[in-house]
Design an enzyme around this catalytic site. Structure first.
Site, mmCIF file in Angstrom:
data_model
loop_
_atom_site.group_PDB
_atom_site.id
_atom_site.type_symbol
_atom_site.label_atom_id
_atom_site.label_comp_id
_atom_site.label_asym_id
_atom_site.label_seq_id
_atom_site.Cartn_x
_atom_site.Cartn_y
_atom_site.Cartn_z
ATOM 1 N N ARG A 111 31.852 0.130 -28.945
ATOM 2 C CA ARG A 111 32.557 1.354 -28.552
ATOM 3 C C ARG A 111 31.603 2.550 -28.393
ATOM 4 O O ARG A 111 30.582 2.643 -29.066
ATOM 5 C CB ARG A 111 33.695 1.678 -29.524
ATOM 6 C CG ARG A 111 33.260 2.118 -30.885
ATOM 7 C CD ARG A 111 34.459 2.268 -31.818
ATOM 8 N NE ARG A 111 34.043 2.763 -33.114
ATOM 9 C CZ ARG A 111 34.850 2.963 -34.152
ATOM 10 N NH1 ARG A 111 36.143 2.708 -34.032
ATOM 11 N NH2 ARG A 111 34.387 3.410 -35.284
ATOM 12 N N ARG A 117 28.409 6.207 -32.273
ATOM 13 C CA ARG A 117 28.284 6.591 -33.683
ATOM 14 C C ARG A 117 27.112 5.863 -34.325
ATOM 15 O O ARG A 117 26.910 4.673 -34.087
ATOM 16 C CB ARG A 117 29.572 6.243 -34.430
ATOM 17 C CG ARG A 117 30.643 7.292 -34.231
ATOM 18 C CD ARG A 117 31.952 6.902 -34.837
ATOM 19 N NE ARG A 117 31.858 6.399 -36.205
ATOM 20 C CZ ARG A 117 32.919 6.154 -36.965
ATOM 21 N NH1 ARG A 117 34.135 6.378 -36.489
ATOM 22 N NH2 ARG A 117 32.772 5.694 -38.181
ATOM 23 N N ARG A 126 31.048 -1.478 -44.056
ATOM 24 C CA ARG A 126 32.261 -0.646 -43.997
ATOM 25 C C ARG A 126 33.508 -1.517 -44.197
ATOM 26 O O ARG A 126 34.470 -1.100 -44.842
ATOM 27 C CB ARG A 126 32.318 0.106 -42.662
ATOM 28 C CG ARG A 126 31.293 1.258 -42.614
ATOM 29 C CD ARG A 126 30.971 1.703 -41.200
ATOM 30 N NE ARG A 126 32.093 2.245 -40.489
ATOM 31 C CZ ARG A 126 32.159 2.329 -39.151
ATOM 32 N NH1 ARG A 126 31.133 1.922 -38.409
ATOM 33 N NH2 ARG A 126 33.215 2.833 -38.577
ATOM 34 N N LYS A 178 42.972 3.418 -35.732
ATOM 35 C CA LYS A 178 43.613 4.580 -36.372
ATOM 36 C C LYS A 178 43.360 5.860 -35.570
ATOM 37 O O LYS A 178 44.267 6.655 -35.368
ATOM 38 C CB LYS A 178 43.076 4.786 -37.811
ATOM 39 C CG LYS A 178 43.274 3.589 -38.721
ATOM 40 C CD LYS A 178 42.841 3.868 -40.162
ATOM 41 C CE LYS A 178 41.353 4.179 -40.305
ATOM 42 N NZ LYS A 178 40.454 3.043 -39.995
ATOM 43 N N ARG A 236 41.018 6.733 -49.173
ATOM 44 C CA ARG A 236 40.309 5.457 -49.078
ATOM 45 C C ARG A 236 40.063 4.834 -50.441
ATOM 46 O O ARG A 236 39.460 3.767 -50.515
ATOM 47 C CB ARG A 236 38.960 5.704 -48.429
ATOM 48 C CG ARG A 236 38.891 5.284 -46.939
ATOM 49 C CD ARG A 236 37.503 5.620 -46.481
ATOM 50 N NE ARG A 236 36.987 5.005 -45.328
ATOM 51 C CZ ARG A 236 37.001 5.502 -44.102
ATOM 52 N NH1 ARG A 236 37.675 6.595 -43.834
ATOM 53 N NH2 ARG A 236 36.358 4.904 -43.131
HETATM 54 P P1 AMP Z 1 35.496 6.768 -40.327
HETATM 55 O O1 AMP Z 1 35.205 7.660 -39.155
HETATM 56 O O2 AMP Z 1 36.874 6.960 -40.888
HETATM 57 O O3 AMP Z 1 35.193 5.310 -40.035
HETATM 58 O O4 AMP Z 1 34.489 7.217 -41.502
HETATM 59 C C1 AMP Z 1 33.104 7.134 -41.329
HETATM 60 C C2 AMP Z 1 32.394 7.201 -42.676
HETATM 61 O O5 AMP Z 1 32.687 8.451 -43.319
HETATM 62 C C3 AMP Z 1 32.826 6.144 -43.706
HETATM 63 O O6 AMP Z 1 32.129 4.913 -43.522
HETATM 64 C C4 AMP Z 1 32.471 6.831 -45.017
HETATM 65 O O7 AMP Z 1 31.070 6.797 -45.266
HETATM 66 C C5 AMP Z 1 32.839 8.277 -44.725
HETATM 67 N N1 AMP Z 1 34.259 8.575 -45.065
HETATM 68 C C6 AMP Z 1 35.260 8.937 -44.200
HETATM 69 N N2 AMP Z 1 36.413 9.147 -44.859
HETATM 70 C C7 AMP Z 1 36.150 8.900 -46.165
HETATM 71 C C8 AMP Z 1 36.948 8.915 -47.345
HETATM 72 N N3 AMP Z 1 38.256 9.215 -47.311
HETATM 73 N N4 AMP Z 1 36.338 8.605 -48.525
HETATM 74 C C9 AMP Z 1 35.023 8.306 -48.586
HETATM 75 N N5 AMP Z 1 34.219 8.247 -47.507
HETATM 76 C C10 AMP Z 1 34.772 8.545 -46.306
#
Ligand code: AMP
Length: 216
Positions: A127, A161, A172, A13, A88
């Site tokens: 990554r 990360r 996740r 994404k 989400r």
């Molecule tokens: P991402 O970079 O999109 O993989 O997000 C990393 C982490 O941020 C996720 O595993 C969640 O802990 C938190 N997070 C990001 N976006 C959301 C969302 N829309 N709702 C809840 N938690 C989020």
């Protein structure tokens, strides 16, 4: 134009959003990036989110909804945006619908990057990014031409990360299937959902996305 990219962690994404930003003149809104910036800045939100993110759980809906509502008020969003990592949960999707309706806007396309979970673990755990310019690399699939030197800017520092380790990635992915995948039905019912093969190579995925979105 307002786009929403869906798919589990590692589906591409972020990578594809960056390409679409350039192709269509949109701005990428990644709630994960916003939260990581909040954690790095030590803000209240960051302090609340830090442990939750480290476990790979979802940050509470009210915090996320407030954060994104403030973000889409900013001037750069007027040209349109790509949602990456939000919504989400079903309550987040409903809050988004209300926010857009208030502004007389609506989602143009919701696109799911369909991928295989086991492949995602391998993609994510390998990554890393250049600490200076943010270019993405992978231990196996995309190494810099010269070991330890960024192809794009020549920097020699890289970051990973904190939540890109195998234990957290599995959590996740579970969170995605339990809490996020139900939104797909929500968008399908509205006739907004398109499927793209996220296992194809990066350029082929971009081409498929452009096929769905159409001309800029
Ligand atoms: P991402 O970079 O999109 O993989 O997000 C990393 C982490 O941020 C996720 O595993 C969640 O802990 C938190 N997070 C990001 N976006 C959301 C969302 N829309 N709702 C809840 N938690 C989020």
């Amino acid at each position: 134009m307002i786009l929403l990219l869906m798919g589990p962690p590692g589906a591409g994404k972020g990578t594809q959003s960056k390409r679409l930003e350039e192709a269509y003149g949109l701005v990428q809104l990644s709630t994960g990036d916003m939260l990581r910036a909040a954690v790095a800045s030590g803000s209240d939100l960051g302090n609340k989110a830090k442990e939750i993110m480290a476990r790979g759980d979802l940050v509470p809906d009210d915090l996320i909804i407030d954060m994104i509502a403030a973000r889409i008020e900013q001037a750069d969003c007027a040209k349109g945006f790509i949602l990456d990592g939000f919504p989400r949960t079903v309550p987040q999707a409903e809050a988004l619908a209300a926010m857009l309706a208030d502004k007389g806007l609506n989602l143009d396309h919701v696109i799911e990057l369909a991928v295989d979970d086991d492949a995602m673990v391998k993609r994510i755990t390998g990554r890393y990014t250049c600490a200076k310019c943010g270019k993405g690399y992978h231990d196996e699939f995309e190494k810099p031409a010269k070991d330890g030197v960024c192809d794009k800017c020549g920097a020699t520092e890289f970051t990973r990360r904190a939540d890109d380790n195998e234990g957290t990635v599995r959590n996740r992915l579970d969170a995605y299937h339990a809490q996020t995948a139900p939104i797909l039905a929500y968008y399908k019912d509205q006739g907004l959902l398109h499927d793209v093969d996220g296992m194809a190579d990066i350029d082929a995925v971009t081409a498929q996305l452009k096929g769905v979105i159409g001309q800029a």
